[in-house]
Motif scaffolding. Structure first.
Motif, mmCIF file in Angstrom:
data_model
loop_
_atom_site.group_PDB
_atom_site.id
_atom_site.type_symbol
_atom_site.label_atom_id
_atom_site.label_comp_id
_atom_site.label_asym_id
_atom_site.label_seq_id
_atom_site.Cartn_x
_atom_site.Cartn_y
_atom_site.Cartn_z
ATOM 1 N N ASN A 148 -19.132 59.844 -34.641
ATOM 2 C CA ASN A 148 -19.657 60.755 -35.653
ATOM 3 C C ASN A 148 -19.780 60.070 -37.009
ATOM 4 O OD1 ASN A 148 -20.695 63.322 -35.549
ATOM 5 N ND2 ASN A 148 -18.857 64.299 -36.358
ATOM 6 N N THR A 149 -18.803 59.239 -37.349
ATOM 7 C CA THR A 149 -18.821 58.530 -38.625
ATOM 8 C C THR A 149 -19.934 57.496 -38.660
ATOM 9 O OG1 THR A 149 -16.444 58.850 -38.792
ATOM 10 C CG2 THR A 149 -17.403 57.214 -40.237
ATOM 11 N N LYS A 150 -20.114 56.791 -37.563
ATOM 12 C CA LYS A 150 -21.160 55.756 -37.507
ATOM 13 C C LYS A 150 -22.561 56.356 -37.600
ATOM 14 C CE LYS A 150 -18.732 52.239 -34.856
ATOM 15 N NZ LYS A 150 -18.644 51.561 -33.561
ATOM 16 N N SER A 151 -22.765 57.519 -37.010
ATOM 17 C CA SER A 151 -24.101 58.120 -36.985
ATOM 18 C C SER A 151 -24.419 58.896 -38.260
ATOM 19 C CB SER A 151 -24.254 59.018 -35.764
ATOM 20 O OG SER A 151 -23.366 60.104 -35.855
ATOM 21 N N ASN A 152 -23.454 59.026 -39.167
ATOM 22 C CA ASN A 152 -23.640 59.756 -40.433
ATOM 23 C C ASN A 152 -24.117 61.190 -40.226
ATOM 24 O OD1 ASN A 152 -22.791 57.700 -42.143
ATOM 25 N ND2 ASN A 152 -24.802 56.711 -42.037
ATOM 26 N N ARG A 153 -23.603 61.820 -39.211
ATOM 27 C CA ARG A 153 -23.951 63.227 -38.969
ATOM 28 C C ARG A 153 -23.255 64.111 -39.999
ATOM 29 N NH1 ARG A 153 -22.656 63.235 -32.590
ATOM 30 N NH2 ARG A 153 -24.479 62.097 -31.907
ATOM 31 N N PRO A 154 -23.920 65.163 -40.427
ATOM 32 C CA PRO A 154 -23.257 66.078 -41.368
ATOM 33 C C PRO A 154 -22.247 66.943 -40.619
ATOM 34 C CG PRO A 154 -25.437 66.879 -40.836
ATOM 35 C CD PRO A 154 -25.300 65.528 -40.172
#
Length: 107
Positions: A16-22
């Motif tokens: 989740n952190t790598k993909s920069n999802r809100p």
């Protein structure tokens, strides 16, 4: 052998952190509405009724005297009418609200 829950959660947050999802919006951004308040009140009255019936049933099994003895004890306290009516309302409101809101939901 499978992964543990801790490892799965670490993998999830890393992805989740790598993909920069809100992140999902927090509940404080929602505008309160009547159906939302009614739903929350319905759940609260359901919990109150469940706890009340459970406590009353447990008390009936555990307490040494019969119900008329405890009723006479409450009557001997000579409580004022405001307190008596408040207590009656506190007992009747959850049952009435939960019942009518449940019927409204079914209809």
């Amino acid at each position: 052998m499978g992964t543990t829950a801790k490892e799965e959660m670490a993998r999830f947050w890393e992805k989740n952190t790598k993909s920069n999802r809100p992140l999902s919006p927090h509940v404080t951004i929602y505008k309160w509405s009547l159906p939302m308040a009614m739903s929350i009140t319905h759940r609260g009255t359901g919990i109150a009724l469940s706890l009340g019936v459970s406590i009353f049933g447990l008390a009936a099994l555990v307490l040494p005297e019969q119900f008329p003895h405890y009723l006479a004890m409450v009557k001997s306290l000579s409580l004022g009418p405001a307190l008596i009516y408040s207590a009656k309302f506190a007992l009747a409101f959850p049952f009435t609200y939960h019942t009518w809101n449940g019927i409204r939901h079914l209809v």
